[in-house]
Design a protein around this motif. Structure first.
Motif, mmCIF file in Angstrom:
data_model
loop_
_atom_site.group_PDB
_atom_site.id
_atom_site.type_symbol
_atom_site.label_atom_id
_atom_site.label_comp_id
_atom_site.label_asym_id
_atom_site.label_seq_id
_atom_site.Cartn_x
_atom_site.Cartn_y
_atom_site.Cartn_z
ATOM 1 N N ALA A 84 -8.510 -5.699 -9.691
ATOM 2 C CA ALA A 84 -8.005 -6.040 -8.435
ATOM 3 C C ALA A 84 -6.582 -5.244 -8.268
ATOM 4 C CB ALA A 84 -7.753 -7.527 -8.392
ATOM 5 N N ALA A 85 -5.704 -5.336 -9.465
ATOM 6 C CA ALA A 85 -4.312 -4.502 -9.451
ATOM 7 C C ALA A 85 -4.464 -3.037 -9.111
ATOM 8 C CB ALA A 85 -3.419 -4.865 -10.581
ATOM 9 N N LEU A 86 -5.601 -2.496 -9.717
ATOM 10 C CA LEU A 86 -5.811 -1.099 -9.565
ATOM 11 C C LEU A 86 -6.229 -0.795 -8.088
ATOM 12 C CD1 LEU A 86 -5.880 1.645 -10.653
ATOM 13 C CD2 LEU A 86 -8.009 1.213 -11.502
ATOM 14 N N VAL A 87 -7.012 -1.661 -7.469
ATOM 15 C CA VAL A 87 -7.649 -1.359 -6.189
ATOM 16 C C VAL A 87 -6.594 -1.593 -5.161
ATOM 17 C CG1 VAL A 87 -9.169 -1.943 -4.264
ATOM 18 C CG2 VAL A 87 -10.015 -1.916 -6.828
ATOM 19 N N LEU A 88 -5.650 -2.709 -5.327
ATOM 20 C CA LEU A 88 -4.698 -2.869 -4.581
ATOM 21 C C LEU A 88 -3.595 -2.023 -4.241
ATOM 22 C CD1 LEU A 88 -3.534 -4.942 -2.419
ATOM 23 C CD2 LEU A 88 -2.462 -6.188 -4.379
ATOM 24 N N SER A 89 -3.077 -1.540 -5.777
ATOM 25 C CA SER A 89 -2.175 -0.337 -5.715
ATOM 26 C C SER A 89 -2.382 0.926 -5.176
ATOM 27 C CB SER A 89 -1.644 -0.348 -7.250
ATOM 28 O OG SER A 89 -2.815 0.237 -7.898
ATOM 29 N N LEU A 90 -3.882 1.201 -5.152
ATOM 30 C CA LEU A 90 -4.233 2.325 -4.679
ATOM 31 C C LEU A 90 -4.260 2.271 -3.160
ATOM 32 C CD1 LEU A 90 -7.153 3.585 -6.924
ATOM 33 C CD2 LEU A 90 -5.344 4.811 -6.428
ATOM 34 N N LEU A 91 -4.628 1.252 -2.779
ATOM 35 C CA LEU A 91 -4.740 1.131 -1.379
ATOM 36 C C LEU A 91 -3.447 1.098 -0.580
ATOM 37 C CD1 LEU A 91 -7.407 -1.852 -0.651
ATOM 38 C CD2 LEU A 91 -7.624 0.299 -0.123
ATOM 39 N N ILE A 92 -2.547 0.572 -1.548
ATOM 40 C CA ILE A 92 -0.849 0.573 -0.879
ATOM 41 C C ILE A 92 -0.431 2.095 -1.069
ATOM 42 C CG2 ILE A 92 1.267 -0.266 -1.470
ATOM 43 C CD1 ILE A 92 0.120 -2.868 -2.375
ATOM 44 N N LYS A 93 -0.605 2.888 -2.090
ATOM 45 C CA LYS A 93 -0.227 4.205 -2.301
ATOM 46 C C LYS A 93 -0.686 5.162 -1.049
ATOM 47 C CE LYS A 93 0.492 4.020 -7.388
ATOM 48 N NZ LYS A 93 -0.246 4.549 -8.530
ATOM 49 N N PHE A 94 -1.993 4.964 -0.822
ATOM 50 C CA PHE A 94 -2.817 5.858 -0.082
ATOM 51 C C PHE A 94 -2.203 5.430 1.629
ATOM 52 C CE2 PHE A 94 -5.846 6.907 -3.159
ATOM 53 C CZ PHE A 94 -5.981 8.218 -2.937
ATOM 54 N N TRP A 95 -1.897 4.106 1.835
ATOM 55 C CA TRP A 95 -1.766 3.835 2.998
ATOM 56 C C TRP A 95 -0.195 4.267 3.200
ATOM 57 C CZ3 TRP A 95 2.258 -0.532 3.828
ATOM 58 C CH2 TRP A 95 2.477 -0.719 5.154
ATOM 59 N N LEU A 96 0.837 4.112 2.164
ATOM 60 C CA LEU A 96 2.161 4.554 2.287
ATOM 61 C C LEU A 96 2.025 6.171 2.721
ATOM 62 C CD1 LEU A 96 4.179 2.425 -0.319
ATOM 63 C CD2 LEU A 96 4.337 2.241 2.178
ATOM 64 N N SER A 97 1.269 6.659 1.628
ATOM 65 C CA SER A 97 1.143 8.264 1.831
ATOM 66 C C SER A 97 0.782 8.620 3.100
ATOM 67 C CB SER A 97 0.305 8.711 0.799
ATOM 68 O OG SER A 97 0.958 8.873 -0.431
ATOM 69 N N SER A 98 -0.126 8.078 3.731
ATOM 70 C CA SER A 98 -0.849 8.398 5.253
ATOM 71 C C SER A 98 0.480 8.375 6.106
ATOM 72 C CB SER A 98 -2.085 7.416 5.564
ATOM 73 O OG SER A 98 -1.683 6.293 5.414
ATOM 74 N N ARG A 99 1.091 7.039 6.129
ATOM 75 C CA ARG A 99 2.202 6.798 7.017
ATOM 76 C C ARG A 99 3.302 7.849 7.018
ATOM 77 N NH1 ARG A 99 3.873 1.612 8.916
ATOM 78 N NH2 ARG A 99 6.068 2.511 8.866
ATOM 79 N N GLN A 100 3.539 8.251 5.437
ATOM 80 C CA GLN A 100 4.663 9.395 5.366
ATOM 81 C C GLN A 100 4.071 10.547 6.161
ATOM 82 O OE1 GLN A 100 7.506 9.898 4.608
ATOM 83 N NE2 GLN A 100 7.956 11.483 2.976
ATOM 84 N N ILE A 101 2.738 10.979 5.895
ATOM 85 C CA ILE A 101 2.185 12.439 6.307
ATOM 86 C C ILE A 101 2.437 12.261 7.930
ATOM 87 C CG2 ILE A 101 0.061 13.567 6.798
ATOM 88 C CD1 ILE A 101 -0.705 12.969 3.797
ATOM 89 N N ARG A 102 1.842 11.157 8.295
ATOM 90 C CA ARG A 102 1.831 11.019 10.034
ATOM 91 C C ARG A 102 3.100 11.097 10.404
ATOM 92 N NH1 ARG A 102 -1.887 6.731 8.919
ATOM 93 N NH2 ARG A 102 -0.193 5.133 9.369
ATOM 94 N N HIS A 103 4.236 10.395 9.928
ATOM 95 C CA HIS A 103 5.644 10.406 10.460
ATOM 96 C C HIS A 103 6.054 11.657 10.558
ATOM 97 C CE1 HIS A 103 9.849 8.843 10.720
ATOM 98 N NE2 HIS A 103 9.267 7.771 11.424
ATOM 99 N N VAL A 104 6.302 12.228 9.197
ATOM 100 C CA VAL A 104 6.783 13.614 9.163
ATOM 101 C C VAL A 104 6.034 14.513 10.120
ATOM 102 C CG1 VAL A 104 7.024 15.724 7.675
ATOM 103 C CG2 VAL A 104 7.388 13.258 6.768
#
Length: 427
Positions: free
Chosen positions: A14-34
């Motif tokens: 659960a921790a691995l899946v949740l951390s991956l989802l958060i990481k990919f979500w944050l990275s996608s936000r960063q990519i879109r924002h920049v």
């Protein structure tokens, strides 16, 4: 599988899946924002940063973020391979079959794990240096130098790491229930020793350090340090340009062994007053005792970590819950060390924003101190040059900054400096 094993497997998954989802979500936000702000320089920087520099920073940030997505996916796959898919257990069984149940086998397990991990990471490391960094004009190293650095680091790591690992494994086996306390004391002592010997014995293996020869700059820097009540063993210039175009300056060492190191790339890009301001910022960290606070925090966190490892190493469910079959007739100390190192980052990821926030607070305090000792305008222009030189985006996603950045974003940092009371801006 026992109940505890099942619980650990479920929590880890659960921790691995949740951390991956958060990481990919944050990275996608960063990519879109920049990407969304790529076509316009922020108003606050319109007169100081060119459109070309702004777009280069955006493109560099996007390229690193996309490579980071691949690195995340690879890291998660490797982690699952080592744990729940049985890779670490299989490697251990092979080495037990070859070498028997002894200290040699345990050290071989640690060494094999590190070697396999390095081989897996090699393609991405090569790509980052010779494709990504090369494309944006930052890479100055050659394949030969890159290979030499890798060999040096490997030999040095083995020469230092294997004796340390052997000693800790011996402590785990020979010093009783509280082995973790003795291991922690040794580990802290080693880290303090490393702070002393790194500047003079280790760093010169990779770079050349020459005393600062610019007498005018040396006089300015010495006067600043005296004014701040700071002493150092020497002022040195490092040949950072032989590997990268990125610029930096830092303090290294501990106690009487402290020294100030400037990248040659930094001195080539900043004026003497700007170098003063950057150095004053670093002095601010010492004035506010940030270095000592971080060391104390590191000592406390590592003590908790060793204590937790001391408990988990005695629990069979710790191994089976993570896909490893422990040795029934021999020590599992190396397995415990490796599993702990593999699993803890998955859970500690969720408290990372707390430490990032603390680090950004320290940076603001160091900026305020630098403004007191030098000049707000010199520090601002120096920071802008460094942001531009390092192709740091001026438009990061705010949430991404809150989660990951150890330093404040440029807009927030410069705005905070401009809002300081007038009494804090007097030299």
């Amino acid at each position: 599988m026992t109940d505890f094993s099942f619980v650990l497997t479920s929590l880890f998954t659960a921790a691995l899946v949740l951390s991956l989802l958060i990481k990919f979500w944050l990275s996608s936000r960063q990519i879109r924002h920049v990407a969304r702000h790529r076509s316009q320089v922020p108003a606050a920087f319109a007169h100081t940063i060119s459109m070309a520099a702004h777009q280069k920073a955006a493109d560099y940030t996007l390229a690193k973020a996309r490579l980071g997505l691949i690195d995340m996916a690879l890291g998660a796959a490797v982690l699952l391979g080592w744990t729940l898919l049985g890779g670490l257990s299989a490697l251990n069984e092979v080495l037990v079959h070859w070498l028997g149940n002894n200290m040699t086998q345990q050290l071989a397990l640690l060494g094999s794990f590190v070697l396999i991990g390095a081989v897996i990471e090699l393609p991405l490391s090569w790509y980052q240096t010779f494709v990504l960094e090369e494309h944006f004009g930052f890479n100055k190293t050659t394949p030969k130098l890159w290979l030499i650095d890798m060999v040096k680091a490997s030999v040095l790591g083995a020469a230092i790491g294997l004796p340390i690992a052997a000693l800790i494994l011996w402590m785990m086996a020979a010093t009783g229930h509280f082995w973790w306390l003795w291991a922690w004391l040794f580990w802290m002592g080693f880290n303090l020793l490393l702070l002393v010997i790194y500047p003079t014995l280790i760093a010169p293996l990779f770079n050349k350090f020459k005393p600062l020869e610019d007498e005018s700059l040396k006089a300015r820097v010495t006067a600043l340090m005296q004014r701040c009540g700071f002493s150092a063993k020497g002022l040195f210039v490092m040949d950072g340009s032989k590997r990268s175009a990125h610029a930096n300056a830092y303090f290294t060492g501990f106690g009487a062994a402290k020294r100030v190191v400037f990248y040659d790339t930094l001195l080539a890009k900043l004026s003497a007053a700007e170098v003063d301001a950057v150095l004053a910022h670093e002095l601010g960290h010492f004035k506010h005792k940030h270095v000592i606070k971080r060391m104390v925090s590191m000592f406390a966190m590592s003590l908790l970590g060793f204590a937790l490892l001391g408990f988990l190493a005695q629990q069979s469910w710790f191994y089976t819950g993570l896909g490893v079959q422990p040795n029934l007739l021999a020590a599992n100390d190396a397995l415990a060390l490796l599993l702990f190192m593999l699993v803890m980052p998955v859970f500690s990821f969720f408290i990372a924003p707390v430490f990032a926030q603390l680090s950004r607070t320290h940076e603001f305090q160091a900026d305020a101190y630098a403004v007191q000792q030098t000049s707000a305008s010199d520090l601002s222009t120096a920071l802008l040059k460094l942001y531009e030189d390092n192709a740091s985006t001026l438009t990061p996603d705010p949430l991404y900054v809150r989660f990951y950045y150890s330093h404040p974003g440029a807009s927030e940092r410069l705005a905070r400096m401009s809002s300081l009371p007038p009494t804090e801006k007097v030299i």
